[in-house]
Design a protein around this motif. Structure first.
Motif, PDB file in Angstrom:
ATOM      1  N   ALA A 187       2.132   8.718   4.608  1.00  0.00           N
ATOM      2  CA  ALA A 187       1.938  10.141   4.897  1.00  0.00           C
ATOM      3  C   ALA A 187       0.729  10.381   5.797  1.00  0.00           C
ATOM      4  O   ALA A 187       0.447  11.523   6.161  1.00  0.00           O
ATOM      5  CB  ALA A 187       1.778  10.918   3.595  1.00  0.00           C
ATOM      6  N   GLY A 188       0.001   9.325   6.153  1.00  0.00           N
ATOM      7  CA  GLY A 188      -1.142   9.476   7.045  1.00  0.00           C
ATOM      8  C   GLY A 188      -2.414   9.936   6.363  1.00  0.00           C
ATOM      9  O   GLY A 188      -3.320  10.441   7.016  1.00  0.00           O
ATOM     10  N   ASP A 189      -2.514   9.737   5.055  1.00  0.00           N
ATOM     11  CA  ASP A 189      -3.694  10.137   4.296  1.00  0.00           C
ATOM     12  C   ASP A 189      -4.724   9.014   4.316  1.00  0.00           C
ATOM     13  O   ASP A 189      -4.576   8.005   3.622  1.00  0.00           O
ATOM     14  CB  ASP A 189      -3.301  10.469   2.861  1.00  0.00           C
ATOM     15  CG  ASP A 189      -4.476  10.871   1.984  1.00  0.00           C
ATOM     16  OD1 ASP A 189      -5.617  11.005   2.503  1.00  0.00           O
ATOM     17  OD2 ASP A 189      -4.260  11.054   0.774  1.00  0.00           O
ATOM     18  N   TYR A 190      -5.765   9.195   5.107  1.00  0.00           N
ATOM     19  CA  TYR A 190      -6.804   8.168   5.231  1.00  0.00           C
ATOM     20  C   TYR A 190      -7.558   7.939   3.931  1.00  0.00           C
ATOM     21  O   TYR A 190      -8.146   6.886   3.714  1.00  0.00           O
ATOM     22  CB  TYR A 190      -7.789   8.535   6.348  1.00  0.00           C
ATOM     23  CG  TYR A 190      -7.214   8.329   7.719  1.00  0.00           C
ATOM     24  CD1 TYR A 190      -7.384   7.128   8.378  1.00  0.00           C
ATOM     25  CD2 TYR A 190      -6.479   9.328   8.346  1.00  0.00           C
ATOM     26  CE1 TYR A 190      -6.844   6.915   9.634  1.00  0.00           C
ATOM     27  CE2 TYR A 190      -5.935   9.132   9.601  1.00  0.00           C
ATOM     28  CZ  TYR A 190      -6.124   7.928  10.236  1.00  0.00           C
ATOM     29  OH  TYR A 190      -5.581   7.727  11.468  1.00  0.00           O
ATOM     30  N   ASP A 216       3.232   2.647  17.593  1.00  0.00           N
ATOM     31  CA  ASP A 216       3.725   3.658  16.664  1.00  0.00           C
ATOM     32  C   ASP A 216       3.920   2.993  15.303  1.00  0.00           C
ATOM     33  O   ASP A 216       4.987   2.459  15.007  1.00  0.00           O
ATOM     34  CB  ASP A 216       5.048   4.246  17.170  1.00  0.00           C
ATOM     35  CG  ASP A 216       5.575   5.346  16.274  1.00  0.00           C
ATOM     36  OD1 ASP A 216       4.798   5.911  15.481  1.00  0.00           O
ATOM     37  OD2 ASP A 216       6.793   5.638  16.360  1.00  0.00           O
ATOM     38  N   LEU A 217       2.870   3.007  14.494  1.00  0.00           N
ATOM     39  CA  LEU A 217       2.950   2.390  13.183  1.00  0.00           C
ATOM     40  C   LEU A 217       2.188   3.232  12.174  1.00  0.00           C
ATOM     41  O   LEU A 217       1.228   3.927  12.532  1.00  0.00           O
ATOM     42  CB  LEU A 217       2.435   0.947  13.208  1.00  0.00           C
ATOM     43  CG  LEU A 217       0.984   0.676  13.543  1.00  0.00           C
ATOM     44  CD1 LEU A 217       0.627  -0.704  13.001  1.00  0.00           C
ATOM     45  CD2 LEU A 217       0.760   0.661  15.026  1.00  0.00           C
ATOM     46  N   PRO A 218       2.619   3.196  10.912  1.00  0.00           N
ATOM     47  CA  PRO A 218       1.953   4.007   9.886  1.00  0.00           C
ATOM     48  C   PRO A 218       0.645   3.371   9.446  1.00  0.00           C
ATOM     49  O   PRO A 218       0.341   2.227   9.788  1.00  0.00           O
ATOM     50  CB  PRO A 218       2.963   3.998   8.735  1.00  0.00           C
ATOM     51  CG  PRO A 218       3.646   2.666   8.869  1.00  0.00           C
ATOM     52  CD  PRO A 218       3.732   2.428  10.369  1.00  0.00           C
ATOM     53  N   LEU A 219      -0.099   4.114   8.667  1.00  0.00           N
ATOM     54  CA  LEU A 219      -1.260   3.535   8.011  1.00  0.00           C
ATOM     55  C   LEU A 219      -0.768   2.482   7.020  1.00  0.00           C
ATOM     56  O   LEU A 219       0.387   2.509   6.600  1.00  0.00           O
ATOM     57  CB  LEU A 219      -2.055   4.612   7.276  1.00  0.00           C
ATOM     58  CG  LEU A 219      -2.679   5.714   8.140  1.00  0.00           C
ATOM     59  CD1 LEU A 219      -3.402   6.722   7.263  1.00  0.00           C
ATOM     60  CD2 LEU A 219      -3.627   5.120   9.164  1.00  0.00           C
ATOM     61  N   VAL A 220      -1.628   1.590   6.634  1.00  0.00           N
ATOM     62  CA  VAL A 220      -1.248   0.519   5.706  1.00  0.00           C
ATOM     63  C   VAL A 220      -1.006   1.072   4.311  1.00  0.00           C
ATOM     64  O   VAL A 220      -0.013   0.737   3.664  1.00  0.00           O
ATOM     65  CB  VAL A 220      -2.337  -0.577   5.654  1.00  0.00           C
ATOM     66  CG1 VAL A 220      -1.981  -1.655   4.643  1.00  0.00           C
ATOM     67  CG2 VAL A 220      -2.556  -1.177   7.036  1.00  0.00           C
ATOM     68  N   TRP A 221      -1.902   1.912   3.824  1.00  0.00           N
ATOM     69  CA  TRP A 221      -1.829   2.369   2.440  1.00  0.00           C
ATOM     70  C   TRP A 221      -1.338   3.798   2.285  1.00  0.00           C
ATOM     71  O   TRP A 221      -1.367   4.335   1.181  1.00  0.00           O
ATOM     72  CB  TRP A 221      -3.181   2.171   1.756  1.00  0.00           C
ATOM     73  CG  TRP A 221      -3.436   0.720   1.513  1.00  0.00           C
ATOM     74  CD1 TRP A 221      -2.863  -0.059   0.537  1.00  0.00           C
ATOM     75  CD2 TRP A 221      -4.294  -0.150   2.250  1.00  0.00           C
ATOM     76  NE1 TRP A 221      -3.307  -1.347   0.652  1.00  0.00           N
ATOM     77  CE2 TRP A 221      -4.193  -1.446   1.690  1.00  0.00           C
ATOM     78  CE3 TRP A 221      -5.131   0.023   3.342  1.00  0.00           C
ATOM     79  CZ2 TRP A 221      -4.901  -2.541   2.166  1.00  0.00           C
ATOM     80  CZ3 TRP A 221      -5.833  -1.073   3.824  1.00  0.00           C
ATOM     81  CH2 TRP A 221      -5.709  -2.332   3.232  1.00  0.00           C
ATOM     82  N   SER A 222      -0.858   4.407   3.353  1.00  0.00           N
ATOM     83  CA  SER A 222      -0.318   5.759   3.237  1.00  0.00           C
ATOM     84  C   SER A 222       0.649   6.051   4.374  1.00  0.00           C
ATOM     85  O   SER A 222       0.228   6.248   5.512  1.00  0.00           O
ATOM     86  CB  SER A 222      -1.444   6.794   3.259  1.00  0.00           C
ATOM     87  OG  SER A 222      -0.903   8.107   3.295  1.00  0.00           O
TER      88      SER A 222
END
Length: 152
Positions: free
Chosen positions: A68-71, A60-66
């Motif tokens: 908010a989950g914006d790829y 359970d970890l976020p994206l590195v650069w967002s």
């Protein structure tokens, strides 16, 4: 065989970026597209992180650069540096390799919430080969436009 092809495509991406400055890696070679080589490295770090760590390993970890989950955020390499982007990408590749090597079989599964489906490690590896191959095609054009270098 899957590991070999995936590693080939990882190495190809790195090769396409060799010898370029941060400014060249951030250069938009095909306006109006905002795509850059450094943006591709950042995007593929997110891809590795998502598919291996989040989907297969259930982390359970976020994206590195967002957060908010914006790829798409990873593509914005405006203030990015080679050192930062490659450090993250290489760390994510190492996590992916560790997870893949520790798996008792390629048939283990994880849940991909965007697809609302369980997927096998085998499918993940095939998906990443496809993802890298597609983006390495972009990298071919980007690199050629920067300094004329062609070839894999």
């Amino acid at each position: 065989m899957l590991r070999g092809f995936l590693d080939f495509h990882r190495a190809t991406l790195a090769m396409k970026c060799e010898g370029l400055t941060d400014e060249q890696l951030r250069r938009r070679a095909s306006p109006p597209s905002t795509l850059t080589l450094l943006g591709l490295v950042r995007h593929l770090a997110e891809v590795e992180r998502t598919w291996f760590r989040r989907v297969i390993n259930g982390e359970d970890l976020p994206l590195v650069w967002s957060e908010a989950g914006d790829y798409q955020a990873a593509y914005d390499a405006t203030d990015a540096t080679r050192a930062e982007a490659f450090a993250v990408w290489q760390a994510e590749v190492e996590h992916s390799r560790r997870i893949e090597l520790a798996a008792p079989t390629l048939d283990i599964t994880g849940h991909q919430p965007r697809w609302n489906a369980d997927v096998s490690l085998r499918l993940v590896m095939l998906h990443l080969i496809h993802e890298y191959a597609r983006h390495n095609g972009h990298a071919d054009f980007l690199r050629e436009a920067i300094d004329g270098t062609v070839g894999a």
